[in-house]
Design a protein around this motif. Structure first.
Motif, PDB file in Angstrom:
ATOM      1  N   SER A   1     -52.977 -32.253 -42.048  1.00 34.34           N
ATOM      2  CA  SER A   1     -52.959 -31.173 -43.025  1.00 34.34           C
ATOM      3  C   SER A   1     -53.706 -29.992 -42.411  1.00 34.34           C
ATOM      4  CB  SER A   1     -53.607 -31.620 -44.337  1.00 34.34           C
ATOM      5  OG  SER A   1     -54.915 -32.063 -44.109  1.00 34.34           O
ATOM      6  N   THR A   2     -53.238 -28.801 -42.732  1.00 28.02           N
ATOM      7  CA  THR A   2     -53.799 -27.587 -42.160  1.00 28.02           C
ATOM      8  C   THR A   2     -53.982 -26.558 -43.283  1.00 28.02           C
ATOM      9  OG1 THR A   2     -51.609 -26.647 -41.777  1.00 28.02           O
ATOM     10  CG2 THR A   2     -52.565 -27.968 -39.990  1.00 28.02           C
ATOM     11  N   ARG A   3     -54.511 -25.401 -42.915  1.00 30.50           N
ATOM     12  CA  ARG A   3     -54.648 -24.348 -43.923  1.00 30.50           C
ATOM     13  C   ARG A   3     -53.265 -23.929 -44.441  1.00 30.50           C
ATOM     14  NH1 ARG A   3     -58.385 -19.277 -42.579  1.00 30.50           N
ATOM     15  NH2 ARG A   3     -59.910 -20.952 -42.554  1.00 30.50           N
ATOM     16  N   LYS A   4     -52.273 -23.957 -43.544  1.00 33.98           N
ATOM     17  CA  LYS A   4     -50.915 -23.564 -43.931  1.00 33.98           C
ATOM     18  C   LYS A   4     -50.215 -24.657 -44.727  1.00 33.98           C
ATOM     19  CE  LYS A   4     -46.817 -21.404 -41.887  1.00 33.98           C
ATOM     20  NZ  LYS A   4     -46.143 -21.054 -40.618  1.00 33.98           N
TER      21      LYS A   4
ATOM     22  N   LEU B   1     -47.724 -35.100 -48.392  1.00 30.49           N
ATOM     23  CA  LEU B   1     -46.590 -35.594 -49.181  1.00 30.49           C
ATOM     24  C   LEU B   1     -46.317 -37.042 -48.805  1.00 30.49           C
ATOM     25  CD1 LEU B   1     -43.997 -35.133 -51.003  1.00 30.49           C
ATOM     26  CD2 LEU B   1     -42.813 -34.695 -48.827  1.00 30.49           C
ATOM     27  N   THR B   2     -46.113 -37.870 -49.818  1.00 30.84           N
ATOM     28  CA  THR B   2     -45.644 -39.227 -49.566  1.00 30.84           C
ATOM     29  C   THR B   2     -44.358 -39.423 -50.359  1.00 30.84           C
ATOM     30  OG1 THR B   2     -46.261 -41.571 -49.536  1.00 30.84           O
ATOM     31  CG2 THR B   2     -47.070 -40.266 -51.386  1.00 30.84           C
ATOM     32  N   THR B   3     -43.381 -40.096 -49.770  1.00 29.61           N
ATOM     33  CA  THR B   3     -42.092 -40.269 -50.440  1.00 29.61           C
ATOM     34  C   THR B   3     -41.848 -41.739 -50.744  1.00 29.61           C
ATOM     35  OG1 THR B   3     -40.795 -40.553 -48.423  1.00 29.61           O
ATOM     36  CG2 THR B   3     -41.141 -38.302 -49.188  1.00 29.61           C
TER      37      THR B   3
ATOM     38  N   VAL C   1     -46.324 -39.832 -44.789  1.00 25.35           N
ATOM     39  CA  VAL C   1     -47.332 -38.814 -44.467  1.00 25.35           C
ATOM     40  C   VAL C   1     -46.662 -37.559 -43.900  1.00 25.35           C
ATOM     41  CG1 VAL C   1     -49.451 -38.283 -43.206  1.00 25.35           C
ATOM     42  CG2 VAL C   1     -48.973 -40.652 -43.863  1.00 25.35           C
ATOM     43  N   THR C   2     -46.634 -36.502 -44.697  1.00 24.46           N
ATOM     44  CA  THR C   2     -46.157 -35.205 -44.203  1.00 24.46           C
ATOM     45  C   THR C   2     -47.062 -34.114 -44.758  1.00 24.46           C
ATOM     46  OG1 THR C   2     -43.859 -35.999 -44.257  1.00 24.46           O
ATOM     47  CG2 THR C   2     -44.199 -33.630 -44.048  1.00 24.46           C
ATOM     48  N   ALA C   3     -47.577 -33.275 -43.888  1.00 22.08           N
ATOM     49  CA  ALA C   3     -48.400 -32.141 -44.345  1.00 22.08           C
ATOM     50  C   ALA C   3     -47.482 -31.078 -44.952  1.00 22.08           C
ATOM     51  CB  ALA C   3     -49.186 -31.568 -43.171  1.00 22.08           C
ATOM     52  N   VAL C   4     -47.789 -30.681 -46.173  1.00 24.33           N
ATOM     53  CA  VAL C   4     -46.908 -29.739 -46.869  1.00 24.33           C
ATOM     54  C   VAL C   4     -47.713 -28.671 -47.611  1.00 24.33           C
ATOM     55  CG1 VAL C   4     -45.040 -31.416 -47.222  1.00 24.33           C
ATOM     56  CG2 VAL C   4     -46.848 -31.193 -48.952  1.00 24.33           C
ATOM     57  N   GLN C   5     -47.020 -27.648 -48.016  1.00 26.75           N
ATOM     58  CA  GLN C   5     -47.554 -26.667 -48.966  1.00 26.75           C
ATOM     59  C   GLN C   5     -46.600 -26.616 -50.158  1.00 26.75           C
ATOM     60  OE1 GLN C   5     -49.735 -25.430 -50.658  1.00 26.75           O
ATOM     61  NE2 GLN C   5     -50.567 -23.696 -49.491  1.00 26.75           N
ATOM     62  N   VAL C   6     -47.166 -26.427 -51.324  1.00 25.78           N
ATOM     63  CA  VAL C   6     -46.378 -26.329 -52.554  1.00 25.78           C
ATOM     64  C   VAL C   6     -46.686 -24.981 -53.202  1.00 25.78           C
ATOM     65  CG1 VAL C   6     -45.957 -27.342 -54.829  1.00 25.78           C
ATOM     66  CG2 VAL C   6     -46.459 -28.837 -52.876  1.00 25.78           C
ATOM     67  N   GLU C   7     -45.649 -24.253 -53.570  1.00 28.31           N
ATOM     68  CA  GLU C   7     -45.847 -22.932 -54.180  1.00 28.31           C
ATOM     69  C   GLU C   7     -44.928 -22.766 -55.375  1.00 28.31           C
ATOM     70  OE1 GLU C   7     -44.948 -20.632 -50.708  1.00 28.31           O
ATOM     71  OE2 GLU C   7     -47.063 -20.267 -50.271  1.00 28.31           O
ATOM     72  N   LEU C   8     -45.399 -22.014 -56.340  1.00 25.49           N
ATOM     73  CA  LEU C   8     -44.586 -21.740 -57.530  1.00 25.49           C
ATOM     74  C   LEU C   8     -43.406 -20.836 -57.166  1.00 25.49           C
ATOM     75  CD1 LEU C   8     -44.263 -21.874 -60.656  1.00 25.49           C
ATOM     76  CD2 LEU C   8     -45.635 -19.770 -60.747  1.00 25.49           C
ATOM     77  N   VAL C   9     -42.231 -21.235 -57.612  1.00 27.09           N
ATOM     78  CA  VAL C   9     -41.047 -20.392 -57.428  1.00 27.09           C
ATOM     79  C   VAL C   9     -40.681 -19.751 -58.754  1.00 27.09           C
ATOM     80  CG1 VAL C   9     -38.581 -20.351 -56.835  1.00 27.09           C
ATOM     81  CG2 VAL C   9     -40.173 -21.782 -55.514  1.00 27.09           C
TER      82      VAL C   9
ATOM     83  N   GLY D   1     -54.941 -33.682 -53.462  1.00 25.87           N
ATOM     84  CA  GLY D   1     -54.503 -33.438 -52.084  1.00 25.87           C
ATOM     85  C   GLY D   1     -53.261 -34.193 -51.685  1.00 25.87           C
ATOM     86  N   VAL D   2     -52.739 -35.048 -52.580  1.00 26.09           N
ATOM     87  CA  VAL D   2     -51.550 -35.840 -52.260  1.00 26.09           C
ATOM     88  C   VAL D   2     -50.475 -35.566 -53.299  1.00 26.09           C
ATOM     89  CG1 VAL D   2     -50.604 -38.170 -51.922  1.00 26.09           C
ATOM     90  CG2 VAL D   2     -52.952 -37.654 -51.214  1.00 26.09           C
TER      91      VAL D   2
END
Lengths: 71, 471
Positions: B336-339, B344-346, B445-453, B413-414
């Motif tokens: 995970s990074t700042r970006k 994410l876990t599926t 395990v995938t580093a992701v960002q989530v944003e409101l659309v 965080g997950v």
């Protein structure tokens, strides 16, 4: 959106090498080479050897394992 | 847990002495303070006292069995974890008798059967390595061919090789790799690069959009053969109706082989099982006649075990002594990074089967009409996200949109989603990382960002994506 730039064979070999960093270097290299010999398609092995021979930056264990695979 | 077993003198010493090797070296490793429950608690989030209690109960409570699903294997160190469980079972003697053992819960009904029959690219049927000349000769002589002595490509390797031009044709049976495999953009690029894609399936799916040839599949109601479940039990599958397409899948495979010059001729699937028995020592006693007589058998089924073997490893392991393996923790390369600050876990839910090619066309969509993203309330609040909002889910390899569900059960965080619907395409964001030994994709395990659309327009009922065991 970005994509990994490390060639697949080198990345996968690095993943294997990471598991054996805790053991003595000689045994670690033998373990990495043994795993690759047992489970990898020959074309993947050739790609790895070509990348290492070309001097790609990678784990020293991968370089040592490539030497064993080449021998 | 193994640290506790060793340091609290809970080892089944007589079992270890008689049945195993490499114990002293392993015990010295696992007893190290870095492997104590207290040392790993910050990483795992599991209270050390609970780990110690579980270890004591596992070692001393009588029969103890381990059952595990894809939450173990779909990690970069999935294989290491399985070895760790084997160490634990051997150290406590919990293997080789009724009520114990290490038991994988398979993701589909015949995963075991596929593996038994040599679907791994380095093995022939019965888990025999392709480098074994004696094994290859069995097939060489029977079929009049020359089997290669080298491993083949695994599925992720095939995609890479398709893109570099060294792998040109693919025959896909009953699997929708365009939807199920990670890093969708990469997979689609590989499928598009192939000279020939053959898809044999019950329905058209995402992969069939890349197919040059479509061959019909049959449902389980039409199949005539066997399924093998996770306890190695070979079950007959009998058709209740003739194939709607007019042919069984195996008949089509035979016709393809014949068209390519090999005389593959069977009159009935029982002949295929007979050939398996002739060529595979662990199946030597298996036949449709036996299955019809006794109902089902668990391999190995041969002269030593004429009606199968319910328990394995009773008096010894397949390799002889059980070998303890040091299982050092190596963190996934995914960070995970700042970006991309979230993980994410599926997974999957009960009402949909894998990519949903079969179940999305049923009334089960009432229970699960769409894939949603579950977020902890804190992660949602700091992003201005409410339940029902449409959000973007992005990783370094891809981006998709789906609706958010606020879920207290998620750790901070997950986040979690399923991959049953191609319209959301959760595997668009999962990456190339895989298990170091098997190359099983690291879906967990995938580093992701989530944003409101888009904020939700009206109060909508959005169901949580509830995972089940084995997901």
């Amino acid at each position: 959106v970005s994509h990994p730039t490390v060639p697949p064979a080198v990345r996968l070999a690095g993943d294997i090498a990471a598991q054996f960093r805790g053991v003595p270097a000689e045994a670690g290299a033998a373990a990495v080479a043994g795993h690759i010999r047992q489970f990898w398609d020959p074309r993947l092995r050739r790609q790895l050897l070509a990348e290492v021979a070309a001097g790609i930056e990678t784990d020293p264990l991968v370089v040592a394992a490539a030497g064993l695979l080449r021998a | 847990m193994a640290h506790v077993v060793v340091t609290e003198d809970l080892v089944a010493q007589s079992f270890v002495d008689e049945r195993c090797e490499g114990f002293e070296e392993w015990a010295s490793f696992i007893a190290g303070p870095e492997n104590s429950p207290e040392a790993v608690e910050p990483e795992t989030g599991v209270p050390a006292a609970e780990v110690r209690a579980a270890a004591r109960l596992y070692a001393t409570g009588g029969n103890a069995a381990i059952y595990y699903g894809l939450g173990v294997t779909e990690h970069s160190q999935g294989s290491t974890m399985v070895m760790g469980m084997a160490n634990l079972a051997m150290a406590t003697g919990n293997i080789g008798r009724p009520g114990v053992g290490i038991n994988p819960l398979r993701g589909q009904n015949n995963v075991q059967g596929s593996c038994d029959m040599g679907s791994f690219p380095h093995e022939l049927a019965g888990y025999r390595h392709v480098s074994d000349e004696n094994v290859r000769d069995i097939y060489n002589e029977l079929w009049g061919v020359s089997i290669l002595d080298e491993p083949g490509l695994r599925i992720p390797n095939m995609f890479d090789a398709a893109l570099d031009g060294s792998f040109r044709a693919l025959y896909v049976q009953g699997e929708d790799i365009a939807q199920s495999d990670p890093n969708t953009q990469h997979v689609h690029g590989a499928l598009a690069a192939l000279d020939l894609v053959i898809v044999q399936d019950l329905f058209e799916n995402e992969t069939s959009k890349f197919a040059h040839v479509l061959l019909p599949g049959t449902s389980f109601l039409e199949k005539d053969g066997t399924f093998t479940n996770a306890e190695r039990r070979i079950n007959r599958v009998r058709p209740v109706m003739a194939p709607k397409t007019g042919k069984h899948e195996w008949q089509i495979v035979c016709e393809v082989a014949q068209a390519m010059g090999y005389p593959m001729t069977y009159e009935h699937p029982r002949e295929i099982m007979d050939e398996i028995a002739v060529t595979t020592p662990t199946f030597a006693g298996v036949s449709f006649d036996l299955l019809d007589k006794v109902g089902s058998v668990q391999w190995p089924c041969n002269a030593a075990a004429p009606e199968g073997a319910p328990i394995m490893h009773v008096d010894g392991f397949v390799r002889g002594k059980g070998r303890f393996v040091e299982t050092r923790y190596v963190a996934t390369p995914e960070r995970s990074t700042r970006k991309y600050p979230l993980i994410l876990t599926t997974g999957r839910i009960l009402s949909q089967y894998n990519v949903g090619a079969q179940t999305r066309r049923t009334a089960n969509v009432t229970w699960h009409p769409e894939d949603v993203l579950e977020l902890h309330p804190h992660d949602a609040e700091v992003r201005g996200i409410s339940g029902g909002d449409t959000v973007s889910l992005a990783s370094r390899v891809g981006r998709t949109t789906l609706r958010a569900v606020i879920a207290e059960r998620m750790p901070v965080g997950v986040c979690y989603t399923t991959f049953h619907h191609p319209v959301t395409g959760a595997t668009v964001v999962t990456t190339e990382h895989s298990d170091w030994a098997t190359n099983c994709p690291e879906y967990k395990v995938t580093a992701v960002q989530v944003e409101l659309v888009t904020a939700r327009q009206q109060a909508a009922s959005v169901r949580a994506a509830v995972p089940v065991a084995g997901a």
